[in-house]
Write a protein that holds these residues in place. Sequence first.
Motif, PDB file in Angstrom:
ATOM      1  N   LYS A   8      10.690 -29.586  47.293  1.00  0.00           N
ATOM      2  CA  LYS A   8      10.781 -28.264  46.672  1.00  0.00           C
ATOM      3  C   LYS A   8      10.022 -28.196  45.351  1.00  0.00           C
ATOM      4  N   LYS A   9       9.983 -29.300  44.644  1.00  0.00           N
ATOM      5  CA  LYS A   9       9.257 -29.299  43.368  1.00  0.00           C
ATOM      6  C   LYS A   9       7.759 -29.143  43.573  1.00  0.00           C
ATOM      7  N   ASP A  10       7.297 -29.364  44.807  1.00  0.00           N
ATOM      8  CA  ASP A  10       5.871 -29.241  45.104  1.00  0.00           C
ATOM      9  C   ASP A  10       5.515 -27.883  45.713  1.00  0.00           C
ATOM     10  N   LEU A  11       6.497 -27.005  45.869  1.00  0.00           N
ATOM     11  CA  LEU A  11       6.222 -25.714  46.499  1.00  0.00           C
ATOM     12  C   LEU A  11       5.205 -24.908  45.700  1.00  0.00           C
ATOM     13  N   ASP A  12       5.354 -24.898  44.389  1.00  0.00           N
ATOM     14  CA  ASP A  12       4.431 -24.126  43.561  1.00  0.00           C
ATOM     15  C   ASP A  12       3.010 -24.646  43.712  1.00  0.00           C
ATOM     16  N   LYS A  16      -0.327 -22.633  45.133  1.00  0.00           N
ATOM     17  CA  LYS A  16      -1.554 -22.558  44.334  1.00  0.00           C
ATOM     18  C   LYS A  16      -2.747 -23.121  45.104  1.00  0.00           C
ATOM     19  N   LYS A  17      -2.556 -24.221  45.812  1.00  0.00           N
ATOM     20  CA  LYS A  17      -3.656 -24.789  46.594  1.00  0.00           C
ATOM     21  C   LYS A  17      -3.999 -23.899  47.782  1.00  0.00           C
ATOM     22  N   PHE A  37       6.718  -7.985  51.292  1.00  0.00           N
ATOM     23  CA  PHE A  37       5.626  -8.951  51.246  1.00  0.00           C
ATOM     24  C   PHE A  37       4.550  -8.427  50.305  1.00  0.00           C
ATOM     25  N   GLU A  38       4.206  -9.239  49.295  1.00  0.00           N
ATOM     26  CA  GLU A  38       3.187  -8.899  48.320  1.00  0.00           C
ATOM     27  C   GLU A  38       2.354 -10.135  48.001  1.00  0.00           C
ATOM     28  N   GLU A  39       1.191  -9.906  47.419  1.00  0.00           N
ATOM     29  CA  GLU A  39       0.325 -11.023  47.053  1.00  0.00           C
ATOM     30  C   GLU A  39       0.939 -11.814  45.908  1.00  0.00           C
ATOM     31  N   VAL A  40       0.889 -13.136  46.030  1.00  0.00           N
ATOM     32  CA  VAL A  40       1.388 -14.035  44.991  1.00  0.00           C
ATOM     33  C   VAL A  40       0.337 -15.112  44.752  1.00  0.00           C
TER      34      VAL A  40
END
Length: 345
Positions: A8-12, A16-17, A37-40
């Motif tokens: 979970k700590k690697d989700l961000d 990003k990748k 649903f929106e762009e993130v």
Amino acid sequence: MNYRILKKKDLDEFIKKLSRKMKVVAPVDKGYNQFAFEEVSSAERIALQYIPTILPPKKYFMPQKEKILDFDISEKVPEDRAVIEYDKIAIFGIHTCDLAGIQCLNMVFNERPRDYNYLTRKDHIFSVGLECNDYCDGYASCALVNSHLPNGGYDLFLTDLGDRFICHVNTQQGADMADFTGLFPNASPRDLSDLDSLRETKRKIFKNEVDVDARQLPGLFEKAMESPVWSQVGAKCVSCGNCTNVCPTCYCFDMFDQINLDMKTGSRFRVWDSCQLEPFAKVAGGENFREERLERQRHRFYRKFKYPIEKYYRFFCTGCGRCTRTCMAKISLKETLNALAKESL
């Protein structure tokens, strides 16, 4: 089977990748228990626990409005040029009910003549599913149609195991993306055992939500054409079209031409339409084949529980609960099915 782990700590970092490769959209909390649903560009805004979004991810496969062609009638021989507009998109966090809806649309638009606008767009979408470990709310009927468990339709599929996600890699594209990020080590036997335990718990939590076995639904609708239930539902319906607009498997559309100011060039567009709107079944001469609201509501239910069984061998209701959740007249899909079942006993 190819299972990996995403901490979970690697989700961000994963998001990003992923966003370096394509636009990423995910469920975002809009307040008042509404999600969209929106762009993130990071995991910060993503809602990992959410009830079904206002509109399903269908909107990325079949936009609410899309250009189909450009035309020019200025010459003796009119010219037109087909247009297919698409972006490379990753949809993160698709629930199993919405994955089932996309599978239904894939079947429809793969029929001849194939819809190349839809199919081209689908080929440029990377899908990441996200499992529901419990009911989203009381409107859901996913156990009835067996859409509470994953059944394909994704590249990667994540299941929350507490401090980590176990990820099923379902396609080569999914495997390539997992390798690209470098964040997905292989799952261990303990991880697989934890997944089995979670699924066993889900089988106890998710039960058929209506008073009829799903296998009996086609037979129930064989006898329900003249049911008084439709008059009761029709009397409540306000023909707003909300139920079909939010449905992950509805695909009715209209076409219109937009002429430019030169009166010689223009474009043709496809837009969502609804069988619940009064003009939908009206033809030349003013004849309307489903003039009454009860006829339109009956048609909607038959398009979910009878006609697709005969043609595609599957229900086109995915149990997401959106139609009930958004209905201004408080028409409940589960209550309607229960009323039909009670009547047939």
